[in-house]
Design an enzyme around this catalytic site. Structure first.
Site, PDB file in Angstrom:
ATOM      1  N   CYS A  99      35.191  31.433  38.947  1.00 21.75           N
ATOM      2  CA  CYS A  99      36.015  30.502  39.664  1.00 21.75           C
ATOM      3  C   CYS A  99      35.519  29.110  39.777  1.00 21.75           C
ATOM      4  O   CYS A  99      34.282  28.816  39.858  1.00 21.75           O
ATOM      5  CB  CYS A  99      36.166  31.154  40.950  1.00 21.75           C
ATOM      6  SG  CYS A  99      37.035  29.757  42.241  1.00 21.75           S
ATOM      7  N   CYS A 137      34.289  28.151  43.309  1.00 22.90           N
ATOM      8  CA  CYS A 137      32.981  28.671  43.969  1.00 22.90           C
ATOM      9  C   CYS A 137      32.004  29.339  43.042  1.00 22.90           C
ATOM     10  O   CYS A 137      31.070  29.848  43.513  1.00 22.90           O
ATOM     11  CB  CYS A 137      33.274  29.563  44.944  1.00 22.90           C
ATOM     12  SG  CYS A 137      34.065  30.917  44.631  1.00 22.90           S
ATOM     13  N   CYS A 160      40.732  33.841  44.011  1.00 21.39           N
ATOM     14  CA  CYS A 160      39.188  33.982  44.077  1.00 21.39           C
ATOM     15  C   CYS A 160      39.274  34.719  45.505  1.00 21.39           C
ATOM     16  O   CYS A 160      39.563  34.292  46.414  1.00 21.39           O
ATOM     17  CB  CYS A 160      38.475  32.919  43.765  1.00 21.39           C
ATOM     18  SG  CYS A 160      36.954  33.115  44.156  1.00 21.39           S
ATOM     19  N   CYS A 192      47.233  36.359  33.887  1.00 23.13           N
ATOM     20  CA  CYS A 192      47.903  35.110  33.265  1.00 23.13           C
ATOM     21  C   CYS A 192      47.186  34.201  34.109  1.00 23.13           C
ATOM     22  O   CYS A 192      47.509  33.829  35.235  1.00 23.13           O
ATOM     23  CB  CYS A 192      49.265  34.834  33.136  1.00 23.13           C
ATOM     24  SG  CYS A 192      49.620  33.648  32.287  1.00 23.13           S
TER      25      CYS A 192
END
Length: 168
Positions: free
Chosen positions: A84, A87, A132, A156
């Site tokens: 991510c 983070c 996330c 996607c």
């Protein structure tokens, strides 16, 4: 006179603003806002804006979608992990990446436990949105038109929502 009255009534009926879509949109917004409070990493909008690029902020925090075929990660074929961009939680492995032809990086599975799901109706029909699980950043959507020889799923994902960490 009858025709004028009929035309006026038809015009008024056609111009009435329905609220059924608004209720659905408001429900989705409330659900997304409530879900954000459940993520372990919490930051203010100002803190996210300071940390992220404009593109990352709008995709991760405002659930925008990047233009197709614009991500440098689309053609990346190196071995490693996609994390991510907000983070650095690992969310996808390179061995699960495939070319879907859609213009966005696509994976047939996530790293279990690191991706959270919600439903959105932003474009008028039900889609499964991916976040996330650590910071709540919007990653993309999952569809059931992926490779049938594996999971049948196509995650996607907006490339700008990811950073790539190559294997050492």
């Amino acid at each position: 006179m009858k025709y004028s009255l009929l035309i006026t009534l038809l015009f008024l009926a056609a111009s009435c603003k329905g609220i059924s879509q608004e209720k659905e949109a408001n429900t989705t917004e409330v659900t997304a806002q409530a879900a954000e409070k459940d993520f372990p990493i919490q930051k203010t909008e100002a803190e996210w804006k300071k940390q992220l690029t404009d593109a990352e902020f709008y995709v991760l925090r405002k659930a925008a979608t990047e233009n197709p075929f614009t991500s440098p990660l689309l053609e990346n074929k190196e071995a490693g992990v996609y994390v991510c961009a907000g983070c650095e939680t690992p969310v996808f492995k390179s061995e699960h990446k495939f070319d879907s032809g859609t213009g966005w990086p696509s994976f047939d599975r996530e790293i279990e436990g690191n991706v959270a799901y919600d439903v959105d109706y932003k474009i008028g029909y039900k889609r499964t949105e991916e976040h996330c699980a650590n910071c709540g950043g919007h990653l993309g959507h999952v569809f059931e038109d992926g490779p049938s020889e594996t999971t049948g799923l196509r995650h996607c994902i907006n490339g700008v929502a990811l950073k790539f960490v190559p294997n050492k």
